[in-house]
Motif scaffolding. Structure first.
Motif: not given
Length: 705
Positions: A150-157, A212-215, A221-224
């Motif tokens: 999920s997008w919640g697992s991501f971070n910008k760094g 698109a395939a990633v979305i 997509k939520t805020t990273i």
């Protein structure tokens, strides 16, 4: 002895074997999947070197059951017995693995969710029906951990790998740096080539440019989240503090008693009848040493840390470095040239031959020689904050009360330069500071391309010794070479003459005491009434030849004295007969070199070792790296290293040497800039490519996508 059908082929040839614990039994993991670990499982690994020597690792996932970890421990003990009790045993815990373990998986370790109990198998398939998200962490040791899709697992760094089977996307956060992208790409390539048999397509995706395939796979997509600082790293200054305990079970119950509260230790503290714990807790390391005459104490999981169990005779470098006087069985000279058991690539000793210096990089590096020393030499003495030329007739004489700058220029293709900054042990603080400042000034005036080598009196590298063409480098314990500045030398003087591995000689003034004699060398003794040249049994003709230059400088007619046939007035001049070093030193032992990265990408300067056998691509161009070859330290400055890393690294290199548990001090520290590496440095890397820096490493790895 208990055997198991899996043990039959164990340790038969060099390399890595991996088994997973499945229903209290051992199941081999296919080679293509080495480096994949289910977090719900326990594993047994065996690494065999060509020697052969063996490392046994028991790896425990965060979610593995008590039964599985117990079973892994039993198999580890049985495999150890099967291989004759000589292996080193490691207990590895997810996210806290030893550097030895991490070194087997240069393209990273992948932690997968689940395990045997939930029906997950280690099989290489062309199954493209995969959907998982991997979070990539680490600059030297790479770990890819499966996280929630999920997008919640991501971070910008950080970098993430979105693995959709047929397509593998490397997603790069807007704040992640180049070297991390490079390492994440290695993981992606490894997934394609090994897990998918080459049947997947790789894509590079920047944050904000998701296809698109990633979305579709992750939803809208939520805020990273912003980047998160890396886990706190232990400050390098305590990394080497250890405490030593004895474990005894003589009374039937396990008793632990303290032997020494802090390193360095003496080897004599270890009795072959007992078992010991060396606790290097700040570094999350526990070593258990079992004496040769001791039945193994069964160690339950006493600590949630890495544990290494070392039988007598198979100690690792990491263990031996806590002892100031460690000697291996076949070695008499302390740790300075010990060969390490269990190292992946054996470092072969290369005999020195000046004529092949440029073609044989490994030899040039081992002997610290960029060429044969026949280039141009200019020497200045530091005086009142300025550099004053030294009279060429006294080149080769160095006084402990002075600091000198030695500029050496030579041609290999183009003209190249080395600046040696020699610092006497009795010079003033002002002169020390001025010598550092004048070195930088000289370097700047030459366009910043010279290699800088800082040398402390008595620790001269072989190349510096070879600059005086057949004459020894003569080092006076004190005094100065300034006109009229000579301090009164003592009436009795003793010079110790020794040849380096590259055949250059050095004569060092030492205290006139018999305890300083050494059976391997030549000594010149001057008294008010006599002059002796003493030849040890193991001394060479070149050392005798060098003695003539010392005699010529001291003046007078020398009488020759052979070890064992000394006249009485020889001993009385030295204050009486005393014990001295009479064992033959072994010249052919080489310590495995170690590479560290210094980086403040996390906001503080941290030092991490590169695991396993390092290569040129481990030199991170946005960091400062430290290469430790035991008798000298190199500081390599990447072109993109920031100002704080550049200024902080020399201090770290010095702290690194000063905090060395084996007590090495004052080693030469050589500063090298990316793209201007001399063979003394490049020779420690297998297959160095001088053109590597001409293209962008990221472009090179993208070409493999």
């Amino acid at each position: 002895m208990v055997s198991h059908k899996e043990f039959v082929g164990a340790g038969k040839e060099p390399g890595l074997q991996v088994w997973r614990i499945e229903n209290m039994d051992l199941k081999p993991v296919p080679k293509a999947l080495h480096g994949n670990f289910y977090t719900g499982d326990a594993y047994l690994l065996l690494f065999t070197t060509a020697a052969p020597s063996y490392n046994i690792h028991m790896w425990l996932g965060d979610e593995c059951s008590q039964d599985e970890s117990g079973s892994a421990a039993i198999f580890a003990t049985q495999l150890d017995d099967f291989l004759g009790g000589g292996p080193v045993q490691y207990r590895e815990v997810q996210n806290c693995e030893s550097n030895t373990f991490l070194g087997y998986f240069k393209s990273g370790i992948k932690y997968k969710k689940g395990g045997v109990a939930s029906g997950f198998q280690h099989v290489v398939t062309n199954d493209t029906n995969v959907k998982r998200l991997l979070h990539i962490k680490g600059r030297r040791a790479i770990r890819a951990t499966e996280v929630d899709m999920s997008w919640g697992s991501f971070n910008k760094g950080d970098c993430f790998i979105i693995d959709l089977g047929k397509d593998v996307y490397q997603w790069c956060g807007s704040e992640c740096n180049r070297f991390e992208r490079l390492k994440a790409s290695e993981v992606a390539i490894d997934i394609r080539d090994n897990e998918r048999n080459g049947r997947a397509k790789l894509h590079m995706v920047e944050e904000g440019e998701e296809p698109a395939a990633v979305i579709e796979a992750l939803g809208p997509k939520t805020t990273i989240a912003p980047s998160t600082p890396d886990d706190e790293k232990v400050d390098s200054s305590n990394r080497k503090k250890g405490a030593l305990y004895m474990i005894s079970d003589a009374s039937g119950t396990m008793k632990v008693s303290s032997v020494a509260p802090s390193s360095p230790f003496k080897q004599a503290m270890l009795s072959p009848e007992e078992c010991y714990i060396l606790d290097n807790g700040v570094d999350k390391n526990i070593f258990v040493w079992k004496g040769a005459n001791k039945d193994s104490i069964k160690l339950k999981s006493l600590f949630p840390l890495q544990i290494q169990v070392l039988p007598a005779g198979a100690e690792t470098t990491m263990f031996k470095q806590f002892f100031s006087d460690w000697k291996d069985k076949d070695q008499t000279t302390g740790p300075s040239k010990a060969y390490t058991i269990g190292r992946i690539a054996k470092v072969e000793q290369v005999p020195f031959d000046a004529s092949t210096l440029h073609s044989n990089k490994a030899m040039a590096a081992q002997h610290g020689m960029v060429d044969d020393g026949k280039g141009k030499v200019q020497i200045w003495r530091v005086e009142n904050g300025e550099k004053v030329p030294v009279d060429p007739s006294s080149y080769g004489h160095f006084y402990g009360g002075d600091c000198y700058l030695i500029l050496y220029s030579y041609r290999v293709g183009r003209e190249q330069h080395i600046i040696y900054t020699w610092q006497g042990l009795k010079c003033t603080q002002d002169e020390l500071a001025a010598s550092a400042f004048l070195t930088v000034k000289l370097d700047d005036s030459m366009g910043g391309s010279p290699v800088q080598v800082r040398v402390t009196q008595g620790q001269e590298p072989p190349h510096l010794m070879s600059l005086f063409q057949g004459k020894p480098m003569i080092i006076h314990s004190g005094g100065t070479s300034r006109k009229g500045g000579q301090s009164q030398t003592s009436s009795t003087r003793l010079f110790h003459i020794r040849q380096s591995s590259s055949r250059a000689t050095r004569a060092v003034e030492v205290e006139a005491s018999a305890s300083n004699l050494n059976t391997n060398d030549v000594f010149v003794l001057k008294t008010p009434s006599a002059l002796f040249v003493w030849r040890g049994v193991g001394a060479s003709d070149e050392e005798m030849e060098a003695a003539k230059h010392v005699v010529g400088f001291l003046g007078g007619n020398a009488s020759q004295v052979s070890e064992g046939k000394e006249p009485a007035d020889f001993w009385s001049a030295l204050g009486g007969k005393k014990d001295y070093q009479t064992s033959k030193s072994l010249q052919n032992m080489v310590k495995a070199p170690r590479l560290f990265g210094c980086s403040n990408k996390t906001g503080r300067l941290i030092v991490e070792e590169v695991p396993g056998d390092f290569t040129q691509s481990d030199l991170a161009t946005d960091d400062v790296m430290i290469l430790d070859t035991w008798d000298q330290i190199f500081l390599w400055i990447g072109n993109e290293a920031n100002a704080e890393e550049r200024t902080g690294a020399p201090k770290i290199a010095k702290e690194y040497v000063d905090s060395d548990p084996s007590g090495r001090r004052g080693l030469p520290i050589t500063t090298i800039k990316q793209g201007a590496e001399p063979p003394t440095f490049t020779g420690w890397f297998q297959a160095w490519d001088p053109k590597m820096w001409e293209s962008d490493p990221l472009d090179r790895i993208r070409a493999r996508f």
